[in-house]
Design a protein around this motif. Structure first.
Motif, mmCIF file in Angstrom:
data_model
loop_
_atom_site.group_PDB
_atom_site.id
_atom_site.type_symbol
_atom_site.label_atom_id
_atom_site.label_comp_id
_atom_site.label_asym_id
_atom_site.label_seq_id
_atom_site.Cartn_x
_atom_site.Cartn_y
_atom_site.Cartn_z
ATOM 1 N N GLY A 137 0.791 -1.223 0.000
ATOM 2 C CA GLY A 137 0.000 0.000 0.000
ATOM 3 C C GLY A 137 0.818 1.265 0.000
ATOM 4 N N LEU A 138 2.093 1.149 0.385
ATOM 5 C CA LEU A 138 3.004 2.300 0.390
ATOM 6 C C LEU A 138 4.173 2.045 -0.563
ATOM 7 C CD1 LEU A 138 3.050 2.975 4.244
ATOM 8 C CD2 LEU A 138 1.890 4.351 2.510
ATOM 9 N N GLY A 139 3.877 1.338 -1.649
ATOM 10 C CA GLY A 139 4.936 0.919 -2.557
ATOM 11 C C GLY A 139 5.742 2.061 -3.144
ATOM 12 N N ALA A 140 5.072 3.148 -3.525
ATOM 13 C CA ALA A 140 5.794 4.278 -4.128
ATOM 14 C C ALA A 140 6.740 4.920 -3.125
ATOM 15 C CB ALA A 140 4.798 5.308 -4.657
ATOM 16 N N TYR A 141 6.266 5.107 -1.899
ATOM 17 C CA TYR A 141 7.101 5.709 -0.855
ATOM 18 C C TYR A 141 8.280 4.800 -0.540
ATOM 19 C CZ TYR A 141 8.292 7.969 3.597
ATOM 20 O OH TYR A 141 8.949 8.600 4.631
ATOM 21 N N ALA A 142 8.002 3.499 -0.377
ATOM 22 C CA ALA A 142 9.061 2.560 -0.038
ATOM 23 C C ALA A 142 10.113 2.494 -1.138
ATOM 24 C CB ALA A 142 8.460 1.178 0.223
ATOM 25 N N ALA A 143 9.667 2.479 -2.384
ATOM 26 C CA ALA A 143 10.616 2.434 -3.498
ATOM 27 C C ALA A 143 11.497 3.678 -3.515
ATOM 28 C CB ALA A 143 9.865 2.300 -4.819
ATOM 29 N N ALA A 144 10.900 4.833 -3.275
ATOM 30 C CA ALA A 144 11.673 6.075 -3.269
ATOM 31 C C ALA A 144 12.667 6.111 -2.120
ATOM 32 C CB ALA A 144 10.732 7.273 -3.192
ATOM 33 N N LYS A 145 12.258 5.625 -0.942
ATOM 34 C CA LYS A 145 13.162 5.628 0.203
ATOM 35 C C LYS A 145 14.264 4.575 0.046
ATOM 36 C CE LYS A 145 11.593 8.995 2.745
ATOM 37 N NZ LYS A 145 12.426 10.191 3.040
ATOM 38 N N ALA A 146 13.934 3.442 -0.587
ATOM 39 C CA ALA A 146 14.973 2.458 -0.877
ATOM 40 C C ALA A 146 16.012 3.058 -1.833
ATOM 41 C CB ALA A 146 14.357 1.198 -1.484
ATOM 42 N N ALA A 147 15.532 3.791 -2.827
ATOM 43 C CA ALA A 147 16.453 4.459 -3.752
ATOM 44 C C ALA A 147 17.286 5.507 -3.026
ATOM 45 C CB ALA A 147 15.669 5.092 -4.898
ATOM 46 N N ALA A 148 16.670 6.217 -2.084
ATOM 47 C CA ALA A 148 17.404 7.230 -1.324
ATOM 48 C C ALA A 148 18.446 6.600 -0.413
ATOM 49 C CB ALA A 148 16.427 8.086 -0.520
ATOM 50 N N TRP A 149 18.188 5.379 0.062
ATOM 51 C CA TRP A 149 19.204 4.662 0.842
ATOM 52 C C TRP A 149 20.406 4.345 -0.044
ATOM 53 C CZ3 TRP A 149 19.388 -1.171 2.084
ATOM 54 C CH2 TRP A 149 20.380 -1.432 3.036
ATOM 55 N N ALA A 150 20.137 3.868 -1.268
ATOM 56 C CA ALA A 150 21.223 3.619 -2.203
ATOM 57 C C ALA A 150 21.985 4.906 -2.512
ATOM 58 C CB ALA A 150 20.672 3.001 -3.491
ATOM 59 N N LEU A 151 21.246 5.992 -2.706
ATOM 60 C CA LEU A 151 21.880 7.296 -2.922
ATOM 61 C C LEU A 151 22.810 7.637 -1.767
ATOM 62 C CD1 LEU A 151 22.207 10.276 -3.900
ATOM 63 C CD2 LEU A 151 19.987 10.736 -2.848
ATOM 64 N N THR A 152 22.338 7.426 -0.551
ATOM 65 C CA THR A 152 23.131 7.753 0.632
ATOM 66 C C THR A 152 24.439 6.972 0.646
ATOM 67 O OG1 THR A 152 21.111 8.224 1.885
ATOM 68 C CG2 THR A 152 23.104 7.785 3.158
ATOM 69 N N ASN A 153 24.357 5.680 0.391
ATOM 70 C CA ASN A 153 25.551 4.841 0.454
ATOM 71 C C ASN A 153 26.535 5.161 -0.667
ATOM 72 O OD1 ASN A 153 24.600 3.489 2.734
ATOM 73 N ND2 ASN A 153 23.521 1.960 1.519
ATOM 74 N N ALA A 154 26.004 5.396 -1.870
ATOM 75 C CA ALA A 154 26.886 5.720 -2.991
ATOM 76 C C ALA A 154 27.513 7.108 -2.826
ATOM 77 C CB ALA A 154 26.109 5.643 -4.307
ATOM 78 N N ALA A 155 26.707 8.072 -2.374
ATOM 79 C CA ALA A 155 27.229 9.434 -2.192
ATOM 80 C C ALA A 155 28.268 9.473 -1.081
ATOM 81 C CB ALA A 155 26.081 10.389 -1.878
ATOM 82 N N ARG A 156 28.100 8.625 -0.065
ATOM 83 C CA ARG A 156 29.090 8.582 1.021
ATOM 84 C C ARG A 156 30.471 8.253 0.474
ATOM 85 N NH1 ARG A 156 27.001 4.580 4.061
ATOM 86 N NH2 ARG A 156 25.671 6.095 5.138
ATOM 87 N N GLU A 157 30.530 7.251 -0.388
ATOM 88 C CA GLU A 157 31.804 6.858 -0.974
ATOM 89 C C GLU A 157 32.339 7.946 -1.912
ATOM 90 O OE1 GLU A 157 33.582 3.359 -3.919
ATOM 91 O OE2 GLU A 157 31.675 3.045 -2.852
ATOM 92 N N GLU A 158 31.437 8.543 -2.682
ATOM 93 C CA GLU A 158 31.864 9.544 -3.661
ATOM 94 C C GLU A 158 32.333 10.838 -3.013
ATOM 95 O OE1 GLU A 158 30.152 11.682 -7.744
ATOM 96 O OE2 GLU A 158 28.951 10.178 -6.688
ATOM 97 N N LEU A 159 31.682 11.224 -1.901
ATOM 98 C CA LEU A 159 31.986 12.520 -1.286
ATOM 99 C C LEU A 159 33.056 12.451 -0.211
ATOM 100 C CD1 LEU A 159 28.409 14.079 -1.033
ATOM 101 C CD2 LEU A 159 30.196 14.560 -2.713
#
Length: 228
Positions: A137-159
């Motif tokens: 029921g919250l699939g769109a929100y969960a998908a966006a937050k899962a993507a933001a978690w990936a963003l966080t981990n990748a940006a940590r390494e890059e920055l």
């Protein structure tokens, strides 16, 4: 990270968790830019209201020019449309991704050179237990937050080579407008969450788990998926 004398930009700072983060950053001796789509709705004494719409790249670039002394970015702004991924409207799914994933990405891209130019600092991304738990029921929100978690981990390494640490705050339901329909006994106080987030930043934590539900779900990630 020492928060005293930090210069923080907090998105979505006019209410809810963002307002609590801005308040407590002030209390810890930081200068705070309280960012919101409508800066006139920021009523917190001591902050500098800042117009910033995370879905509008021109407003993001303008905010980065104004807050040119920033050393801490808190990506807090977000929405939930309670949209399922299959049966829900595509426009709502795209809006969630634009706000909860592409928004923090755009703001981080704009502010990374600012923070680097000021000697380094940190980014805190406000995520969710639904980064890992994905109810239909919250699939769109969960998908966006899962993507933001990936963003966080990748940006940590890059920055990291640029002197910028990137941390994630994960939390379940908070007593805010977004969770207004949830019973009170299932929600945590955003003031407590803000305290944990800022203390975690000061301690150099890369992942801050703000409630028991979130800690339990994180520990359960290795479990087999539910087939139902």
């Amino acid at each position: 990270m020492e928060l005293k004398n930090t210069v923080a930009v907090v998105t979505g700072a006019n209410r809810g968790l963002g307002r609590q983060l801005a308040t407590q950053l002030l209390e810890r001796g930081a200068k705070v830019y309280a960012a919101a789509r409508r800066p006139e709705t920021v009523d917190l004494a001591g902050v500098t209201p800042l117009r910033l719409d995370v879905t509008d790249e021109e407003s993001i670039r303008a905010a980065a020019r104004i807050a040119s002394d920033a050393t801490l970015l808190v990506n807090n702004a977000g929405i939930s449309t309670a949209t399922p991924l299959i049966a829900g409207g595509t426009d709502a799914v795209r809006l969630e991704m634009e706000t909860n994933f592409f928004g923090p990405l755009a703001v981080t891209r704009a502010f990374a050179p600012v923070i680097e130019g000021n000697g380094g600092g940190a980014v805190l991304n406000v995520l969710s237990v639904l980064s890992w738990l994905h109810p239909a029921g919250l699939g769109a929100y969960a998908a966006a937050k899962a993507a933001a978690w990936a963003l966080t981990n990748a940006a940590r390494e890059e920055l990291a080579p640029r002197g910028i640490t990137v941390s994630a705050l994960h939390v379940g339901y908070m007593d805010t407008d977004m969770a207004a329909a949830i019973p009170a006994d299932q929600k945590v106080d955003p003031a407590d969450v803000a305290t944990q987030a800022l203390t975690g930043l000061e301690q150099g934590l890369l992942e801050i788990l703000a409630d028991d539900t979130t800690r339990y779900v994180k520990q359960s990630l290795s479990a087999a998926p539910n087939a139902e």
